[in-house]
Design an enzyme around this catalytic site. Structure first.
Site, PDB file in Angstrom:
ATOM      1  N   GLU A   1      49.416  52.446  63.400  1.00  0.00           N
ATOM      2  CA  GLU A   1      49.963  53.541  64.038  1.00  0.00           C
ATOM      3  C   GLU A   1      48.618  54.469  64.300  1.00  0.00           C
ATOM      4  OE1 GLU A   1      53.776  56.537  64.052  1.00  0.00           O
ATOM      5  OE2 GLU A   1      53.602  54.915  62.689  1.00  0.00           O
TER       6      GLU A   1
ATOM      7  N   GLY B   1      56.559  51.460  68.774  1.00  0.00           N
ATOM      8  CA  GLY B   1      55.668  50.288  68.899  1.00  0.00           C
ATOM      9  C   GLY B   1      56.818  49.135  69.180  1.00  0.00           C
TER      10      GLY B   1
ATOM     11  N   CYS C   1      57.456  51.047  63.471  1.00  0.00           N
ATOM     12  CA  CYS C   1      57.008  52.018  64.463  1.00  0.00           C
ATOM     13  C   CYS C   1      57.997  51.718  65.558  1.00  0.00           C
ATOM     14  CB  CYS C   1      55.765  51.802  64.580  1.00  0.00           C
ATOM     15  SG  CYS C   1      55.268  52.722  66.403  1.00  0.00           S
TER      16      CYS C   1
ATOM     17  N   CYS D   1      57.847  59.556  68.627  1.00  0.00           N
ATOM     18  CA  CYS D   1      58.044  58.761  67.247  1.00  0.00           C
ATOM     19  C   CYS D   1      59.542  58.318  67.461  1.00  0.00           C
ATOM     20  CB  CYS D   1      57.852  59.609  66.112  1.00  0.00           C
ATOM     21  SG  CYS D   1      58.240  58.753  64.364  1.00  0.00           S
TER      22      CYS D   1
ATOM     23  N   HIS E   1      50.334  52.551  73.723  1.00  0.00           N
ATOM     24  CA  HIS E   1      50.212  51.257  72.985  1.00  0.00           C
ATOM     25  C   HIS E   1      49.273  50.263  73.561  1.00  0.00           C
ATOM     26  CE1 HIS E   1      53.278  52.317  69.920  1.00  0.00           C
ATOM     27  NE2 HIS E   1      53.636  53.448  70.674  1.00  0.00           N
TER      28      HIS E   1
END
Length: 269
Positions: free
Chosen positions: A200, A212, A209, A74, A151
């Protein structure tokens, strides 16, 4: 047992941070994570972060989404922890070892080297990850990237027009992604600017994010749509993402401590 916590956020992506480096916590069950993350009856957060001792780094960081599942990485939480530590640090995660440098209400993180092989994402079977021959309604031919977690990135004319609240969970749980996937829809404004929205994995629509933003920036660079440093604008704010010639991704942006408190462990167990 009373447990102190920090409530922090990075661009509105918010966390409850628990420090177990010196005093170990009881076993953390998914039900406890969900109870703490509940915004009506708990403290409320997108992710629960637990800091633990590490023999290879300044500390280890475990990351739990609000659905109770543990995930690998994260980026926003890493910036928040960098501010909490207050000095350059190395943080061990399930997604790899991350180097952090805190600043004035901001931090930079070396997010490591992205992976593009289909089995590193992972996907259920082999395919081209630069232009995947798959689609869901108007979202087609994404780029797949693993930046510590998986992703897919879709480039569209107007990302605000995409029904991400319905397509996001459909794609996240598709059997093509055996570990589920984070879903990014991006609009490239120019070679230095990208607009991004993210569904997410395990958390849903999010204001920001960090991984991301990293995945999307690298995907745009691989497609020849962007320069090697870009500003990624998310609903919660802006991150600066660079992809160096050493293949490492650097993410820079703000993080904030909202408040501190403590809770009774048995109230959420």
């Amino acid at each position: 047992m009373r447990v102190p916590f920090w409530k922090m956020h990075g661009l509105g992506n918010d966390f409850v941070v628990l420090d177990a480096r010196e005093t170990a916590l009881p076993e953390l069950l998914p039900a406890t994570v969900r109870a703490l993350a509940d915004r009506r009856e708990g403290i409320g957060c997108d992710q629960l972060i637990v800091l633990e001792p590490s023999s290879e780094a300044t500390c280890a960081m475990r990351i739990f989404n609000c659905d109770g599942g543990e995930v690998e990485a994260c980026g926003n939480a890493t910036r928040a922890v960098a501010l909490l530590l207050g000095e350059p640090a190395r943080i061990a995660t399930r997604g790899g070892l991350l180097a952090t440098t805190p600043g004035d209400a901001s931090a930079s993180v070396d997010m490591g080297v992205p992976r593009f092989d289909w089995d590193a994402i992972p996907l259920a079977y082999a395919m081209d990850t630069l232009a995947m021959p798959v689609g869901w309604d108007e979202l087609e031919q994404p780029v797949a990237v693993n930046v510590g977690n998986p992703h897919v990135v879709f480039f569209v004319e107007d990302n605000d027009a995409v029904r991400l609240d319905t397509l996001g969970p459909l794609i996240e749980h598709d059997e093509l992604f055996p570990e589920r996937v984070n879903v990014n829809v991006a609009t490239v404004e120019d070679r230095k600017t990208i607009r991004l929205r993210v569904w997410e994995r395990g958390a849903g629509l999010t204001r920001a994010c960090g991984t991301g933003a990293c995945a999307t920036a690298v995907a745009a660079m691989r497609r020849g749509l962007a320069d090697r440093q870009v500003a990624v604008h998310l609903p919660g704010g802006t991150l600066t993402i660079g992809w160096g010639h050493d293949d490492h991704i650097t993410m820079s942006g703000p993080a904030t401590e909202a408040f501190r408190g403590e809770f009774g462990w048995d109230d959420y167990a």
